[in-house]
Scaffold this active site. Sequence first.
Site, mmCIF file in Angstrom:
data_model
loop_
_atom_site.group_PDB
_atom_site.id
_atom_site.type_symbol
_atom_site.label_atom_id
_atom_site.label_comp_id
_atom_site.label_asym_id
_atom_site.label_seq_id
_atom_site.Cartn_x
_atom_site.Cartn_y
_atom_site.Cartn_z
ATOM 1 N N TYR A 182 0.916 -1.359 0.064
ATOM 2 C CA TYR A 182 -0.044 -0.021 -0.045
ATOM 3 C C TYR A 182 1.039 1.126 -0.093
ATOM 4 O O TYR A 182 0.660 2.246 -0.782
ATOM 5 C CB TYR A 182 -0.916 0.243 1.172
ATOM 6 C CG TYR A 182 -1.808 1.072 1.451
ATOM 7 C CD1 TYR A 182 -3.111 1.017 0.513
ATOM 8 C CD2 TYR A 182 -1.630 2.271 2.358
ATOM 9 C CE1 TYR A 182 -3.972 2.040 0.701
ATOM 10 C CE2 TYR A 182 -2.579 3.229 2.373
ATOM 11 C CZ TYR A 182 -3.795 3.034 1.723
ATOM 12 O OH TYR A 182 -4.641 3.991 1.850
ATOM 13 N N LYS A 203 0.937 4.218 -2.677
ATOM 14 C CA LYS A 203 0.716 5.541 -2.678
ATOM 15 C C LYS A 203 1.905 6.542 -2.468
ATOM 16 O O LYS A 203 1.666 7.642 -3.157
ATOM 17 C CB LYS A 203 0.260 5.530 -1.138
ATOM 18 C CG LYS A 203 -1.308 4.826 -0.827
ATOM 19 C CD LYS A 203 -2.313 5.660 -1.819
ATOM 20 C CE LYS A 203 -3.617 5.029 -1.591
ATOM 21 N NZ LYS A 203 -4.795 5.220 -2.257
HETATM 22 P P1 NAP Z 1 -13.219 2.331 1.116
HETATM 23 O O1 NAP Z 1 -14.099 2.547 2.176
HETATM 24 O O2 NAP Z 1 -12.543 0.669 1.423
HETATM 25 O O3 NAP Z 1 -13.467 2.408 -0.060
HETATM 26 C C1 NAP Z 1 -12.922 2.039 -1.178
HETATM 27 C C2 NAP Z 1 -13.579 2.528 -2.619
HETATM 28 O O4 NAP Z 1 -12.725 2.075 -3.680
HETATM 29 C C3 NAP Z 1 -15.019 1.538 -2.662
HETATM 30 O O5 NAP Z 1 -15.848 2.509 -3.252
HETATM 31 C C4 NAP Z 1 -14.377 0.051 -3.650
HETATM 32 O O6 NAP Z 1 -15.610 -0.030 -4.348
HETATM 33 C C5 NAP Z 1 -13.487 1.140 -4.690
HETATM 34 N N1 NAP Z 1 -12.668 0.278 -5.348
HETATM 35 C C6 NAP Z 1 -11.741 -0.440 -5.050
HETATM 36 N N2 NAP Z 1 -11.259 -1.279 -6.086
HETATM 37 C C7 NAP Z 1 -11.897 -0.691 -7.170
HETATM 38 C C8 NAP Z 1 -11.818 -0.901 -8.679
HETATM 39 N N3 NAP Z 1 -10.861 -1.767 -8.979
HETATM 40 N N4 NAP Z 1 -12.244 -0.008 -9.349
HETATM 41 C C9 NAP Z 1 -13.255 0.911 -9.080
HETATM 42 N N5 NAP Z 1 -13.383 1.109 -7.577
HETATM 43 C C10 NAP Z 1 -12.605 0.323 -6.720
HETATM 44 O O7 NAP Z 1 -11.882 3.211 1.294
HETATM 45 P P2 NAP Z 1 -11.948 4.430 1.938
HETATM 46 O O8 NAP Z 1 -11.306 4.776 3.069
HETATM 47 O O9 NAP Z 1 -13.020 5.459 1.387
HETATM 48 O O10 NAP Z 1 -10.491 4.977 0.895
HETATM 49 C C11 NAP Z 1 -10.653 5.878 -0.280
HETATM 50 C C12 NAP Z 1 -9.332 6.051 -0.977
HETATM 51 O O11 NAP Z 1 -8.656 6.915 0.293
HETATM 52 C C13 NAP Z 1 -8.388 5.142 -0.987
HETATM 53 O O12 NAP Z 1 -7.516 5.367 -2.173
HETATM 54 C C14 NAP Z 1 -7.491 5.102 0.288
HETATM 55 O O13 NAP Z 1 -6.283 4.309 -0.176
HETATM 56 C C15 NAP Z 1 -7.377 6.313 0.454
HETATM 57 N N6 NAP Z 1 -7.003 6.696 1.917
HETATM 58 C C16 NAP Z 1 -7.897 6.085 3.098
HETATM 59 C C17 NAP Z 1 -7.622 6.353 4.043
HETATM 60 C C18 NAP Z 1 -8.413 5.980 5.630
HETATM 61 O O14 NAP Z 1 -7.771 6.222 6.526
HETATM 62 N N7 NAP Z 1 -9.525 5.558 5.146
HETATM 63 C C19 NAP Z 1 -6.108 7.174 4.591
HETATM 64 C C20 NAP Z 1 -5.439 7.344 3.506
HETATM 65 C C21 NAP Z 1 -5.799 7.164 2.218
HETATM 66 P P3 NAP Z 1 -16.167 -1.460 -3.911
HETATM 67 O O15 NAP Z 1 -17.090 -0.912 -2.902
HETATM 68 O O16 NAP Z 1 -16.766 -2.348 -5.140
HETATM 69 O O17 NAP Z 1 -15.213 -2.358 -2.921
#
Ligand code: NAP
Length: 251
Positions: A158, A162
Amino acid sequence: MSDLSGKIALVTGANRGIGSEIAYELGRRGATVAVNYRGDDSGARSVLRRFAEAGVSGASDTFKGDVVDAASCVALIDAIVARYGRLDVVVNNAGITRDGLLVRMSDGDWDSVIRTNLTGAFFITRAAAKIMMKQRSGSIVNISSVVGLVGNAGQANYASAKAGLIGLTKSVARELASRNVRVNAVAPGFIETGMTAELPQAAREAALGNIAMRRFGTPADIAAAVAFFASDDAAYITGQVLAIDGGMTFA
Ligand code: NAP
C-alpha cells in the site's frame, strides 16, 4: 466555498467511504458528478439520493468501471464524455488494502494493491488526459496517503502504491501544465471509513496517540480539500501533495 458550477467531474470508487463523500461535496458545490462504482451500484445511487435530498439539481449519474482494467477505464472516460461532452475534474480515489508483513506478503497481495491503487490511477489519468489536453483545462486529484510519505509496517504494498501515486502526480503535473491541466494529490491520515473500521482497537489507539489533534479524520475533511484542488481557486497550484492528517506527519 469553492464553486464548481458547470464542471463535469469523475470520482472513482465513489460508492462508499471517502469517494462517496467527495462525489457528494463536488455535486453540492455545483459540479455534475460521474459517480463511479465497479460492482453493485446501490452505493453509487445513494449519492444521487443525497443530491436529491439536498435539492442539488443536475445531471449527475452513476457509471460502472473497474480501474484495474485499462479497457474499462477508457470505456468509462468515453461514456462520460459521450454523455456530458467534456471532463473537467478527475478524482482517483479507488483503493484497496491487503496488509501483511513483508516476509509473509504474497505476490497476489502485492500485485493487487499496486494494480488498483497505482496502475488504476494511471489508466484513468492517461485516458482523461487526452480529453483535458484537447480542452486545455482540467484538474486531476489523486488520493494518496500519509503512508506513502512516511511508510507503515505491514503496508509495504500500500505504501509503495501511494508513494508511486505521488510520483505519478508530480510527473504528470509537469507534462500537462502547459495545457492548463493541473495534477495534485491529497495524503489523508487516519480517516473513519470501512477501510479503517476493521483495525484492532490497539492499533486504533496507537494511531490516535500519533495524531496531534487527537481525533480521526472524516471523509468530509478530505472532500473539502479535494473540492478546493478541483476548483479554479487552485488555478495556479499543480504538482502539490497536501497531507490531511490532523497533525500526524508534519516535521
Ligand atoms: P473504502 O471505504 O474501502 O472504499 C474504497 C472504494 O474504492 C470503494 O468504493 C471500492 O469499491 C472502490 N474500489 C476498490 N477497487 C476498485 C476498482 N478496481 N475499481 C473501482 N473502484 C474500486 O476506502 P476509503 O477509506 O474510502 O478510501 C478511499 C481512498 O482513500 C483509497 O484510495 C484509500 O487508499 C485512501 N485513503 C484512505 C485512508 C483512510 O484512513 N480511510 C487514509 C489514506 C488514504 P467497492 O465498494 O466495489 O469495493
